[in-house]
Design a protein around this motif. Structure first.
Motif, mmCIF file in Angstrom:
data_model
loop_
_atom_site.group_PDB
_atom_site.id
_atom_site.type_symbol
_atom_site.label_atom_id
_atom_site.label_comp_id
_atom_site.label_asym_id
_atom_site.label_seq_id
_atom_site.Cartn_x
_atom_site.Cartn_y
_atom_site.Cartn_z
ATOM 1 N N LEU A 1 8.212 7.906 -0.518
ATOM 2 C CA LEU A 1 9.163 6.827 -0.779
ATOM 3 C C LEU A 1 10.619 7.257 -0.569
ATOM 4 N N THR A 2 10.838 8.411 0.024
ATOM 5 C CA THR A 2 12.190 8.942 0.219
ATOM 6 C C THR A 2 13.104 7.952 0.942
ATOM 7 N N ASP A 3 12.641 7.372 2.016
ATOM 8 C CA ASP A 3 13.480 6.485 2.823
ATOM 9 C C ASP A 3 13.824 5.172 2.133
ATOM 10 N N PHE A 4 13.117 4.860 1.058
ATOM 11 C CA PHE A 4 13.350 3.586 0.369
ATOM 12 C C PHE A 4 14.341 3.681 -0.787
ATOM 13 N N MET A 5 14.693 4.891 -1.209
ATOM 14 C CA MET A 5 15.558 5.045 -2.382
ATOM 15 C C MET A 5 16.935 4.427 -2.169
ATOM 16 N N SER A 6 17.432 4.425 -0.963
ATOM 17 C CA SER A 6 18.768 3.867 -0.728
ATOM 18 C C SER A 6 18.823 2.369 -1.033
ATOM 19 N N ASP A 7 17.678 1.696 -0.997
ATOM 20 C CA ASP A 7 17.599 0.267 -1.306
ATOM 21 C C ASP A 7 17.283 -0.004 -2.770
ATOM 22 N N ALA A 8 16.990 1.044 -3.532
ATOM 23 C CA ALA A 8 16.572 0.884 -4.930
ATOM 24 C C ALA A 8 17.769 0.568 -5.831
ATOM 25 N N PRO A 9 17.510 -0.154 -6.928
ATOM 26 C CA PRO A 9 18.587 -0.449 -7.878
ATOM 27 C C PRO A 9 18.860 0.707 -8.845
ATOM 28 N N HIS A 10 18.315 1.881 -8.545
ATOM 29 C CA HIS A 10 18.503 3.060 -9.379
ATOM 30 C C HIS A 10 18.776 4.255 -8.487
ATOM 31 N N GLU A 11 19.142 5.362 -9.089
ATOM 32 C CA GLU A 11 19.450 6.592 -8.357
ATOM 33 C C GLU A 11 18.325 7.615 -8.538
ATOM 34 N N ASP A 12 18.539 8.803 -8.005
ATOM 35 C CA ASP A 12 17.558 9.892 -8.073
ATOM 36 C C ASP A 12 17.173 10.300 -9.487
ATOM 37 N N GLU A 13 18.022 10.025 -10.471
ATOM 38 C CA GLU A 13 17.762 10.521 -11.828
ATOM 39 C C GLU A 13 16.439 10.012 -12.398
ATOM 40 N N VAL A 14 15.934 8.894 -11.916
ATOM 41 C CA VAL A 14 14.655 8.385 -12.420
ATOM 42 C C VAL A 14 13.505 9.333 -12.091
ATOM 43 N N MET A 15 13.655 10.122 -11.052
ATOM 44 C CA MET A 15 12.602 11.055 -10.677
ATOM 45 C C MET A 15 12.472 12.165 -11.720
ATOM 46 N N GLY A 16 13.531 12.451 -12.454
ATOM 47 C CA GLY A 16 13.500 13.470 -13.495
ATOM 48 C C GLY A 16 12.607 13.100 -14.662
ATOM 49 N N GLU A 17 12.237 11.837 -14.757
ATOM 50 C CA GLU A 17 11.344 11.372 -15.827
ATOM 51 C C GLU A 17 9.874 11.550 -15.467
ATOM 52 N N LEU A 18 9.595 11.945 -14.220
ATOM 53 C CA LEU A 18 8.226 12.065 -13.735
ATOM 54 C C LEU A 18 7.805 13.539 -13.632
ATOM 55 N N THR A 19 6.507 13.775 -13.676
ATOM 56 C CA THR A 19 5.955 15.122 -13.572
ATOM 57 C C THR A 19 5.727 15.481 -12.100
ATOM 58 N N VAL A 20 6.243 16.616 -11.680
ATOM 59 C CA VAL A 20 6.006 17.126 -10.323
ATOM 60 C C VAL A 20 4.642 17.794 -10.304
ATOM 61 N N VAL A 21 3.799 17.411 -9.345
ATOM 62 C CA VAL A 21 2.453 17.978 -9.242
ATOM 63 C C VAL A 21 2.228 18.754 -7.950
ATOM 64 N N GLY A 22 3.217 18.747 -7.068
ATOM 65 C CA GLY A 22 3.051 19.471 -5.813
ATOM 66 C C GLY A 22 4.221 19.291 -4.875
ATOM 67 N N GLU A 23 4.039 19.823 -3.674
ATOM 68 C CA GLU A 23 5.027 19.708 -2.615
ATOM 69 C C GLU A 23 4.461 18.835 -1.511
ATOM 70 N N TYR A 24 5.352 18.075 -0.860
ATOM 71 C CA TYR A 24 4.931 17.204 0.240
ATOM 72 C C TYR A 24 5.435 17.762 1.545
ATOM 73 N N LYS A 25 4.501 18.028 2.449
ATOM 74 C CA LYS A 25 4.820 18.541 3.784
ATOM 75 C C LYS A 25 4.025 17.724 4.790
ATOM 76 N N PRO A 26 4.644 16.651 5.307
ATOM 77 C CA PRO A 26 3.906 15.758 6.224
ATOM 78 C C PRO A 26 3.425 16.435 7.487
#
Length: 77
Positions: A52-77
């Motif tokens: 969802l990286t490309d969609f954040m610029s359209d979101a009504p919130h900033e990156d800080e919301v990601m700090g509320e979530l648990t990281v479970v891995g790394e994404y390497k397309p």
């Protein structure tokens, strides 16, 4: 930490009730299983199991919301 590619991440799209729900953002994979904003793997028009990286610029919130979530891995397309 687990490494997810696009195909692996897609398995966590919310379609299977026995599988966690994940999203990717800026190279990290986050667990949104218990987040009430991801009902059945959907957050408004955005699908879980995807990057969802490309969609954040359209979101009504900033990156800080990601700090509320648990990281479970790394994404390497």
């Amino acid at each position: 930490m687990k490494i997810f590619n696009e195909a692996e991440l897609k398995k966590f799209d919310g379609a299977n009730p026995d599988t966690p729900i994940y999203i990717a953002y800026k190279g990290k994979v986050y667990d949104v299983t218990d987040n009430p904003l991801f009902i059945d793997g959907m957050h408004f028009e955005h699908y879980a199991g995807s990057d969802l990286t490309d969609f954040m610029s359209d979101a009504p919130h900033e990156d800080e919301v990601m700090g509320e979530l648990t990281v479970v891995g790394e994404y390497k397309p």
